[in-house]
Design a protein around this motif. Structure first.
Motif, mmCIF file in Angstrom:
data_model
loop_
_atom_site.group_PDB
_atom_site.id
_atom_site.type_symbol
_atom_site.label_atom_id
_atom_site.label_comp_id
_atom_site.label_asym_id
_atom_site.label_seq_id
_atom_site.Cartn_x
_atom_site.Cartn_y
_atom_site.Cartn_z
ATOM 1 N N SER A 1 42.129 -24.814 22.475
ATOM 2 C CA SER A 1 43.140 -23.995 21.798
ATOM 3 C C SER A 1 44.401 -24.801 21.488
ATOM 4 O O SER A 1 45.236 -24.361 20.694
ATOM 5 N N LEU A 2 44.555 -25.979 22.102
ATOM 6 C CA LEU A 2 45.755 -26.791 21.873
ATOM 7 C C LEU A 2 45.606 -27.713 20.656
ATOM 8 O O LEU A 2 46.562 -28.386 20.269
ATOM 9 N N HIS A 3 44.409 -27.796 20.082
ATOM 10 C CA HIS A 3 44.180 -28.618 18.879
ATOM 11 C C HIS A 3 44.595 -30.070 19.088
ATOM 12 O O HIS A 3 45.229 -30.674 18.222
ATOM 13 N N LEU A 4 44.222 -30.617 20.234
ATOM 14 C CA LEU A 4 44.664 -31.971 20.576
ATOM 15 C C LEU A 4 43.986 -33.058 19.741
ATOM 16 O O LEU A 4 44.506 -34.165 19.630
ATOM 17 N N LEU A 5 42.822 -32.747 19.177
ATOM 18 C CA LEU A 5 42.058 -33.783 18.461
ATOM 19 C C LEU A 5 42.047 -33.577 16.952
ATOM 20 O O LEU A 5 41.222 -34.154 16.255
ATOM 21 N N ASP A 6 42.970 -32.755 16.452
ATOM 22 C CA ASP A 6 42.944 -32.441 15.020
ATOM 23 C C ASP A 6 43.065 -33.677 14.139
ATOM 24 O O ASP A 6 42.587 -33.690 13.012
ATOM 25 N N HIS A 7 43.726 -34.723 14.639
ATOM 26 C CA HIS A 7 43.894 -35.932 13.825
ATOM 27 C C HIS A 7 43.129 -37.112 14.392
ATOM 28 O O HIS A 7 43.445 -38.274 14.121
ATOM 29 N N SER A 8 42.115 -36.825 15.210
ATOM 30 C CA SER A 8 41.320 -37.887 15.832
ATOM 31 C C SER A 8 39.971 -38.011 15.139
ATOM 32 O O SER A 8 39.518 -37.093 14.466
ATOM 33 N N ALA B 1 32.076 -36.093 24.522
ATOM 34 C CA ALA B 1 32.975 -37.094 23.922
ATOM 35 C C ALA B 1 34.333 -36.467 23.617
ATOM 36 O O ALA B 1 35.385 -37.035 23.935
ATOM 37 N N ARG B 2 34.300 -35.283 23.028
ATOM 38 C CA ARG B 2 35.550 -34.612 22.651
ATOM 39 C C ARG B 2 36.277 -34.037 23.874
ATOM 40 O O ARG B 2 37.506 -34.057 23.936
ATOM 41 N N PHE B 3 35.513 -33.554 24.840
ATOM 42 C CA PHE B 3 36.117 -32.995 26.067
ATOM 43 C C PHE B 3 36.946 -34.078 26.768
ATOM 44 O O PHE B 3 38.118 -33.873 27.108
ATOM 45 N N GLY C 1 38.142 -36.774 25.421
ATOM 46 C CA GLY C 1 39.267 -37.071 24.529
ATOM 47 C C GLY C 1 40.394 -36.059 24.665
ATOM 48 O O GLY C 1 41.567 -36.420 24.719
ATOM 49 N N LYS C 2 40.034 -34.790 24.760
ATOM 50 C CA LYS C 2 41.051 -33.734 24.917
ATOM 51 C C LYS C 2 41.836 -33.947 26.212
ATOM 52 O O LYS C 2 43.062 -33.785 26.252
ATOM 53 N N ILE C 3 41.125 -34.301 27.278
ATOM 54 C CA ILE C 3 41.797 -34.512 28.567
ATOM 55 C C ILE C 3 42.772 -35.683 28.478
ATOM 56 O O ILE C 3 43.919 -35.599 28.931
ATOM 57 N N VAL C 4 42.337 -36.788 27.851
ATOM 58 C CA VAL C 4 43.217 -37.961 27.728
ATOM 59 C C VAL C 4 44.438 -37.624 26.875
ATOM 60 O O VAL C 4 45.576 -37.965 27.240
ATOM 61 N N GLU C 5 44.222 -36.948 25.759
ATOM 62 C CA GLU C 5 45.361 -36.619 24.887
ATOM 63 C C GLU C 5 46.328 -35.652 25.578
ATOM 64 O O GLU C 5 47.541 -35.764 25.424
#
Ligand code: EA1
Length: 217
Positions: A13-20, A201-203, A205-209
């Motif tokens: 819901s935080l859209h952390l990877l929208d530009h990844s 992979a995305r999970f 990434g979300k945690i790192v971001e």
């Protein structure tokens, strides 16, 4: 927080990877990921990017030319490689390990394509300088296997939510269990038929971001 599905939903819901990139790690599936997985040990990602740029400028490395890049690296001298990867620290040690890894991949698997399709968890762990986190980054982001990377950020995030799980394997087990139990619900969040490997992979990434933003929404 009940399970890792709840964590995933919240981070989603935080859209952390929208530009990844689509798998978060740039150029997923490429041999470049193997290099960057080693380079990123004990340093910031920004420094890895500087090293990768140096490798490109010196023609050791051409984007997407996996077999050529693997062969070039296997033939590098440690001194020359170290002179290019100094921005990401521990250059002499990482140079030696990268060259040896490239040589061993060629020796055991003959090609990057064969390595990618047949890479084995224990084989990777037996390589100098590869621990569980690097092993799993290579298995997920280079070999595209359904493996979830666990790192210090993951541990800290779980602590914030009151979970004191110390062991790498236990954290991994907790995350994968919640994802697999709610796989349908996670897949319905995406407009394409997302694989389990890409979800992991995305999970990660979300945690790192999220961690890079100081765990604040
Ligand atoms: N940070 C931003 C990273 C990234 N891709 N994009 C990163 N840190 C470690 N990474 C690996 C891959």
């Amino acid at each position: 927080m009940r399970d890792s599905y709840q964590l995933f939903s919240y981070l989603h819901s935080l859209h952390l990877l929208d530009h990844s990139p689509s798998w978060w790690w740039p150029n997923h599936g490429d041999f470049e990921v193997v290099i960057s997985a080693i380079l990123t040990q004990n340093t910031r990602w920004e420094n890895v990017q500087k090293s990768l740029q140096n490798l490109q400028n010196s023609k050791i490395f051409t984007p997407h030319q996996n077999e050529k890049n693997l062969q070039n690296l296997a033939q590098c001298t440690p001194e020359f490689l170290a002179s290019l990867i100094y921005p990401s620290g521990f250059a002499n040690q990482k140079a030696k390990r990268l060259i040896l890894l490239a040589q061993n991949i060629l020796h055991t698997y003959d090609s990057y394509a064969m390595f990618q399709n047949n890479a084995d968890s224990q084989w990777l762990l037996d390589q100098k300088g590869i621990g569980r986190e690097t092993r799993d980054a290579i298995l997920n982001y280079a070999c595209l296997q359904s493996v979830m990377v666990v790192d210090q950020y993951t541990y800290k995030l779980l602590c914030l939510y009151g979970y004191e799980i110390q062991e790498y394997d236990e954290i991994q087990e907790w995350i994968t269990r919640g994802v697999i139990e709610s796989l349908d619900k996670i897949q319905s969040l995406y407009s394409w038929n997302i694989s389990l490997a890409q979800i992991y992979a995305r999970f990660h990434g979300k945690i790192v971001e999220f961690a890079k933003k100081g765990f604040k929404a």
